[in-house]
Design a protein around this motif. Structure first.
Motif, PDB file in Angstrom:
ATOM      1  N   ALA A   1      -0.416  15.214   2.191  1.00  0.00           N
ATOM      2  CA  ALA A   1       0.656  14.221   2.284  1.00  0.00           C
ATOM      3  C   ALA A   1       1.059  13.999   3.739  1.00  0.00           C
ATOM      4  N   GLU A   2       1.182  15.088   4.489  1.00  0.00           N
ATOM      5  CA  GLU A   2       1.551  14.973   5.906  1.00  0.00           C
ATOM      6  C   GLU A   2       0.478  14.230   6.692  1.00  0.00           C
ATOM      7  N   SER A   3      -0.775  14.483   6.353  1.00  0.00           N
ATOM      8  CA  SER A   3      -1.876  13.812   7.044  1.00  0.00           C
ATOM      9  C   SER A   3      -1.883  12.318   6.755  1.00  0.00           C
ATOM     10  N   ARG A   4      -1.620  11.963   5.505  1.00  0.00           N
ATOM     11  CA  ARG A   4      -1.623  10.545   5.143  1.00  0.00           C
ATOM     12  C   ARG A   4      -0.493   9.779   5.823  1.00  0.00           C
ATOM     13  N   LEU A   5       0.668  10.430   5.961  1.00  0.00           N
ATOM     14  CA  LEU A   5       1.820   9.760   6.565  1.00  0.00           C
ATOM     15  C   LEU A   5       1.881   9.928   8.075  1.00  0.00           C
ATOM     16  N   GLY A   6       1.251  10.986   8.567  1.00  0.00           N
ATOM     17  CA  GLY A   6       1.302  11.264   9.995  1.00  0.00           C
ATOM     18  C   GLY A   6       2.627  11.844  10.441  1.00  0.00           C
ATOM     19  N   VAL A   7       3.354  12.511   9.522  1.00  0.00           N
ATOM     20  CA  VAL A   7       4.642  13.129   9.857  1.00  0.00           C
ATOM     21  C   VAL A   7       4.710  14.515   9.229  1.00  0.00           C
ATOM     22  N   LEU A   8       5.524  15.385   9.826  1.00  0.00           N
ATOM     23  CA  LEU A   8       5.761  16.711   9.277  1.00  0.00           C
ATOM     24  C   LEU A   8       6.802  16.607   8.168  1.00  0.00           C
TER      25      LEU A   8
ATOM     26  N   ARG B   1       0.838  -1.197   0.000  1.00  0.00           N
ATOM     27  CA  ARG B   1       0.000   0.000   0.000  1.00  0.00           C
ATOM     28  C   ARG B   1       0.874   1.248   0.000  1.00  0.00           C
ATOM     29  N   LEU B   2       0.604   2.153  -0.932  1.00  0.00           N
ATOM     30  CA  LEU B   2       1.292   3.440  -0.988  1.00  0.00           C
ATOM     31  C   LEU B   2       0.352   4.524  -0.485  1.00  0.00           C
ATOM     32  N   TYR B   3       0.845   5.334   0.418  1.00  0.00           N
ATOM     33  CA  TYR B   3       0.012   6.377   1.012  1.00  0.00           C
ATOM     34  C   TYR B   3      -0.005   7.660   0.178  1.00  0.00           C
ATOM     35  N   LEU B   4       1.060   7.883  -0.580  1.00  0.00           N
ATOM     36  CA  LEU B   4       1.163   9.114  -1.355  1.00  0.00           C
ATOM     37  C   LEU B   4       0.961   8.845  -2.834  1.00  0.00           C
ATOM     38  N   ASP B   5       0.431   9.845  -3.519  1.00  0.00           N
ATOM     39  CA  ASP B   5       0.293   9.791  -4.968  1.00  0.00           C
ATOM     40  C   ASP B   5       1.521  10.437  -5.615  1.00  0.00           C
TER      41      ASP B   5
ATOM     42  N   ALA C   1      -3.270  25.488  -3.758  1.00  0.00           N
ATOM     43  CA  ALA C   1      -3.495  24.075  -4.070  1.00  0.00           C
ATOM     44  C   ALA C   1      -2.314  23.227  -3.621  1.00  0.00           C
ATOM     45  N   LEU C   2      -1.094  23.757  -3.779  1.00  0.00           N
ATOM     46  CA  LEU C   2       0.086  23.010  -3.349  1.00  0.00           C
ATOM     47  C   LEU C   2       0.169  22.937  -1.830  1.00  0.00           C
ATOM     48  N   THR C   3      -0.235  24.007  -1.157  1.00  0.00           N
ATOM     49  CA  THR C   3      -0.259  23.977   0.304  1.00  0.00           C
ATOM     50  C   THR C   3      -1.209  22.888   0.793  1.00  0.00           C
ATOM     51  N   HIS C   4      -2.353  22.802   0.156  1.00  0.00           N
ATOM     52  CA  HIS C   4      -3.312  21.744   0.501  1.00  0.00           C
ATOM     53  C   HIS C   4      -2.719  20.367   0.211  1.00  0.00           C
ATOM     54  N   ARG C   5      -1.990  20.247  -0.906  1.00  0.00           N
ATOM     55  CA  ARG C   5      -1.384  18.969  -1.283  1.00  0.00           C
ATOM     56  C   ARG C   5      -0.336  18.540  -0.260  1.00  0.00           C
TER      57      ARG C   5
END
Length: 325
Positions: free
Chosen positions: A43-50, A2-6, A35-39
């Protein structure tokens, strides 16, 4: 798996690592900064890291962000290479050899290689690689090029090196210069003259005039300048504003035209050899083998075109024993 990021997240991190700016990254990717800020937050939300933190006006990747950015760069390059390979296959291209000329950026040999290689293997595509002329061996090691032609005092260690042309370093001056009357120039002859050095690399390169001419004599001209542009060096010399030391073969067109003249360095001369260099692992690559052979043939034609009796006339060393067919 499973990949968390696109892919869009990885591309953002790869560009952000270069720019440190969301605005500049947005311009590169043709997306709005918001849009990039949201992206990034996604990504941080999906991985759970800053992945990035603001430092004044800049966005700095965290260790986790840098790790992903490094992998992203490699992935983007691999995908680009795969796309280009797919396009070549669709166009009937069966192999690709990326080429360059080191130090002097002289491509007089290239048209003959293109013509002969195409006649032998129509599926072979030759591509010139820019921006590696000042770092030929590093470019080969980094797989940025497959074959690079450049002069050196000795064959590069750890590479498949084919000698293609015997050359020499010469003092270059405008016709009518006082040193033109000298049959062989010594370092002491240059003390009072304005000397411009063609600085063809951003790092010391052994085997050229410093090691073999100025160094042994412990002499440097009183007026000494350095330029990265060969064209600028030649124009200064033509204008009687300076003298220089260069490869005879590299300036042969100007010598033939009579706009420059040259004299050997020391009575014994200072030889250098032009090599066609590839990675050692390329000996089994038939496309590279073909290119190496055709480069040698092209230089052979160049050597035969030299004027009889010309000082420092080149002598070709054909590398038939080094080529596999």
């Amino acid at each position: 798996m499973r990949l968390y990021l696109d892919f869009k997240h990885l591309l953002l991190l790869a560009e952000l690592a270069d720019t440190g700016s969301m605005v500049e990254t947005a311009e590169r990717l043709h997306v709005s900064p918001s849009a990039l800020t949201h992206r990034l937050r996604e990504a941080e939300s999906r991985l759970g890291v800053l992945l990035a933190a603001r430092d004044g006006r800049h966005l700095i990747l965290t260790p986790a962000g840098r790790s992903l950015a490094k992998a992203a760069r490699s992935l983007v390059q691999d995908l680009y290479n795969a796309e280009q390979a797919a396009k070549r296959i669709g166009q009937g291209v069966t192999s690709l050899v990326r080429m360059a000329c080191g130090y002097y950026n002289d491509y007089r040999w290239f048209p003959a290689v293109v013509k002969s290689a195409a006649a032998i293997d129509p599926g072979l595509q030759l591509e010139l690689v820019p921006h590696v002329w000042d770092r030929p061996l590093a470019a080969l090691e980094a797989n940025d090029a497959d074959v690079i032609v450049f002069p050196s005092a000795e064959p590069p260690v750890g590479f498949w090196s084919v000698p293609v042309l015997q050359d020499e370093l010469v003092l270059v001056m405008a016709p009518g210069h006082p040193l033109e009357a000298t049959t062989a120039v010594e370092a002491s002859d240059l003390i009072s003259h304005s000397y411009v050095n063609y600085w063809f690399a951003n790092h010391p390169v052994s085997g050229f005039e410093y090691d073999r001419f100025f160094g042994p004599a412990k002499i440097i001209p009183n007026q000494f300048y350095m330029l990265h542009s060969l064209e600028a060096v030649l124009e200064l010399v033509k204008a009687h504003l300076a003298i220089s030391i260069l490869s005879r073969w590299a300036i042969q067109p100007q010598l033939d035209a009579g706009t420059l003249t040259a004299r050997p360095l020391t009575r014994d001369g200072i030889p250098i050899v032009w090599h066609s260099v590839a990675r050692e692992t390329s000996r089994d690559n038939q496309a590279v083998v073909l290119v190496q052979r055709e480069i040698a043939s092209s230089f052979a034609v160049t050597a035969k075109s030299r004027k009889p009796g010309e000082t420092g006339q080149v002598a070709l060393s054909l590398p038939s024993a080094n080529l596999r067919t």
